[in-house]
Design a protein around this motif. Structure first.
Motif, short mmCIF file in Angstrom:
data_model
loop_
_atom_site.label_atom_id
_atom_site.label_comp_id
_atom_site.label_asym_id
_atom_site.label_seq_id
_atom_site.Cartn_x
_atom_site.Cartn_y
_atom_site.Cartn_z
N THR A 174 5.01 11.38 -1.00
CA THR A 174 4.88 9.85 -0.71
C THR A 174 3.79 9.36 -1.37
O THR A 174 3.74 8.20 -2.03
CB THR A 174 4.86 9.66 0.97
OG1 THR A 174 5.98 10.40 1.22
CG2 THR A 174 5.00 8.36 1.06
N SER A 175 2.56 9.98 -1.24
CA SER A 175 1.19 9.34 -2.02
C SER A 175 1.38 9.37 -3.33
O SER A 175 0.73 8.63 -3.91
CB SER A 175 0.15 10.43 -1.54
OG SER A 175 0.29 11.67 -1.93
N ALA A 176 2.03 10.30 -4.12
CA ALA A 176 2.20 10.29 -5.47
C ALA A 176 2.94 8.91 -6.07
O ALA A 176 2.83 8.47 -7.35
CB ALA A 176 2.99 11.59 -6.10
N ARG A 177 3.76 8.48 -5.40
CA ARG A 177 4.59 7.17 -5.58
C ARG A 177 3.90 6.16 -5.27
O ARG A 177 4.55 4.94 -5.50
CB ARG A 177 5.94 7.45 -4.86
CG ARG A 177 6.82 8.64 -5.42
CD ARG A 177 8.33 8.84 -4.71
NE ARG A 177 8.91 10.02 -5.07
CZ ARG A 177 10.13 10.08 -4.62
NH1 ARG A 177 10.61 9.56 -3.58
NH2 ARG A 177 10.84 11.00 -5.00
N MET A 178 2.92 6.28 -4.34
CA MET A 178 2.32 5.12 -3.79
C MET A 178 1.44 4.33 -4.55
O MET A 178 0.65 5.05 -5.24
CB MET A 178 1.66 5.43 -2.34
CG MET A 178 1.26 4.37 -1.47
SD MET A 178 0.53 5.07 0.03
CE MET A 178 1.86 6.11 0.64
#
Length: 637
Positions: free
Chosen positions: A550-554
């Motif tokens: 999730t954090s990678a796409r945020m």
């Protein structure tokens, strides 16, 4: 050489007192004086008539010194009673009282002395008697003889003659602790030297071996069967402290003639006693009884220490299993224990007695609850899963947040510090568990202090990190920081700060988790326990994967903003856990309020934990508010 009498299992303190007296040697000398009188008096007086004028004068001198040394001890609630017993002992010697009366007074005084002024009375580990035998042949056989009969080659020229360790009459009054004392200090005025140069464990091994020389193989065989089949025998020698302070004459009062057989086996196989140590609810009840007794003798400090041990060493390892079955009962035990300790501190005698009785009933309910579920593998599975998730989720989130942050900032070179931190913590946790299990004793209070302090440290670090991340989440600030400062910072001490945070976040959970799993393993459901562990690890891995993906796409700004909130929440959680840990260790007071208990969120039903969490939450909100104001002022009109 006068050796020695034990002062009773119920009066023996644990290996290392939490609050030892300032002068261990003073207590040891008094204890040894009392022991000398108890053992040597029958050789000085018989049937009210002095049989040896020299030994009788020595008994008078020793009893006089015992009174003087008792009076010189530091102030304590039991000090007056101890002085009174010493004076009664001196009067009994002056009146040429029967030997049994003199020995009884010495036993009472010695037992009260060790309770009021605790000193180490047992080795940390069961001693090696084979090593003890080797040491005996090297250091003792020349005087005491190869089998302990006092007939060694050097004995002919010695005055007084060496002690005959095979003399069953003298052996009845002999304790391992007394043998250890003599081995360590020697005996003034005799040829018995001090062996203080030997390692402590060797001196205990030597004392244990000498303590077996008056028993035969048949007695040891009978004692082995007795310890295995007789609950009363196991209760008489629950641990090494009880074994080292026990004498045959004292055990006979509780077990009858069979005490000889029990002691013969236990001294020759002390490992059987370490495996017989109380745990769980039996340990909690035993420590509570000792706590109440300490309070009644005026020793409030010892009463609180024993109460903490009852909870942390006996009850706390069962918390996870009980929580999965009867959470209300768990909260009731915690609350009542806090009220009991508070009553001790306030010296409210009636409340102390009432709460002690209430706790005993609660422990009975806990025992029944867990006994009913002991055959249920599902209980072990749920408990194992709950423990792993409860203890691991905060550490996981902290470590994963750091990894995500570094990846987002393109600082892959710093990841090795984070990975090094948590891997080192796992290794250190395993080593700590091994040391605590096989080398030194670690009390529940010590565990709670470690977790409490590390939780508060992590909370403080996370709060500062959260406020910093929130500041950088303001428009444009994260871009400037990454461009101008982050790269340089990660090559200096900040990288080691990440290592330290990762280490603390993981290490604080590892040791306690292992201890909880060890307690659950006692139920025998190994497969269910491993299944709970496996499912817990899978769930933790899923949480980590979801967070990282999730954090990678945020967007970076959104990541900084949401991560700052998560980190601040974790700081609030750890603040509650840290204060709770220090409360359970007795470092902080606990004022029960309500019954809400959610350990995973750091919520506990005490005023202090609530205030700590509110303080951290307010600090976070204030910091976020100031950051927002600064961002608005800096924004172009």
């Amino acid at each position: 050489m006068a050796i020695a009498i034990g002062f009773g299992a119920s009066l023996a303190p644990a290996w290392a007192a939490e609050t030892p007296v300032d002068n261990d040697q003073q207590v040891r000398q008094l204890w040894q004086l009392l022991d000398y009188v108890a053992v040597d008096y029958p050789g000085a007086v018989a049937n009210g008539v002095v049989s040896s004028e020299g030994e009788y004068q020595e008994m008078r001198e020793f009893s006089d010194n015992a009174v003087a040394q008792a009076k010189a001890l530091p102030p304590h609630g039991s000090h007056g009673q101890l002085v009174s017993l010493a004076e009664q002992l001196r009067n009994a010697v002056l009146q040429k009282a029967p030997a049994d009366r003199v020995a009884d007074l010495a036993q009472q005084a010695g037992g009260l002395l060790l309770t009021a002024y605790p000193i180490p009375v047992a080795p940390r580990l069961a001693p090696d008697l084979a090593q003890g035998q080797r040491l005996y042949q090297v250091h003792c056989a020349a005087c005491h003889g190869p089998t302990g009969g006092g007939d060694g080659p050097a004995s002919k020229s010695l005055d007084p003659k060496p002690v005959d360790f095979t003399d069953k009459g003298r052996a009845r009054a002999r304790s391992i602790l007394a043998l250890y004392q003599v081995t360590s200090q020697g005996v003034e005025g005799t040829s018995m030297p001090s062996f203080k140069a030997l390692p402590d464990q060797d001196r205990w091994a030597l004392a244990f071996y000498v303590g077996t020389l008056s028993f035969d193989a048949a007695a040891r065989e009978r004692g082995a069967a007795m310890l295995q089949n007789d609950p009363k025998a196991r209760a008489a020698l629950p641990d090494l402290a009880a074994l080292t302070t026990a004498s045959e004459s004292l055990l006979v009062q509780h077990l009858g003639a069979q005490a000889t057989d029990l002691l013969a086996f236990a001294r020759s196989e002390p490992q059987a006693i370490t495996g017989n140590q109380l745990a769980g609810i039996p340990l909690a009840r035993s420590q509570m009884q000792a706590s109440l007794k300490a309070f009644e003798t005026g020793n409030g400090t010892e009463a609180i220490r024993l109460a903490l041990s009852a909870y942390l060493d006996g009850f706390e390892p069962l918390e996870a299993a009980l929580e999965s079955r009867n959470k209300d009962l768990l909260v009731e035990v915690e609350r009542t224990m806090q009220l009991y300790r508070s009553a001790i501190a306030a010296k409210q005698a009636d409340v102390v007695v009432a709460k002690a009785h209430e706790l005993d009933l609660l422990f009975s309910r806990v025992d029944g609850e867990l006994s009913a579920g002991r055959a249920d593998a599902t209980t072990s599975f749920i408990a194992a899963l709950t423990i792993l998730l409860r203890e691991g989720v905060e550490a996981l989130l902290i470590v994963v947040a750091m990894i995500a942050f570094l990846r987002k900032a393109n600082q892959g070179q710093a990841l090795r510090y984070v990975h090094g931190g948590w891997v080192t913590a796992l290794a250190a946790g395993g080593v700590t568990w091994w040391i605590a299990t096989y080398v030194v004793g670690v009390s529940g209070a010590s565990r709670e202090v470690t977790e409490g302090l590390s939780s508060l440290f992590a909370a403080a670090v996370l709060l500062s990190v959260g406020l910093w991340m929130h500041q950088k989440s303001s428009a444009g600030r994260w871009q400037a920081y990454l461009r101008d400062k982050l790269s340089a910072a990660m090559t200096r001490r900040s990288a080691w700060a990440l290592f330290l945070l990762a280490f603390v976040a993981v290490y604080r959970e590892v040791f306690e988790t292992v201890l909880f799993f060890s307690a659950l393993a006692a139920d025998g459901h190994g497969s269910a326990l491993l299944a709970g562990l496996a499912v817990g690890l899978i769930l933790l891995a899923i949480i980590a994967a979801v967070f990282l993906r999730t954090s990678a796409r945020m967007p970076v700004g959104t990541f900084f903003s949401l991560s700052s909130i998560l980190v601040a929440v974790l700081a609030v959680v750890l603040a509650g856990k840290g204060v709770s840990g220090l409360q359970e260790a007795g470092w902080l007071s606990a004022t029960p309020v309500g019954s809400l208990r959610v350990p995973v969120l750091g919520i506990f039903p005490t005023l202090q934990t609530s205030l700590a969490q509110v303080a951290v939450l307010l600090a976070a909100l204030l910091g976020f508010g100031l950051n927002a104001m600064q961002a608005r002022r800096a924004a172009p009109a």
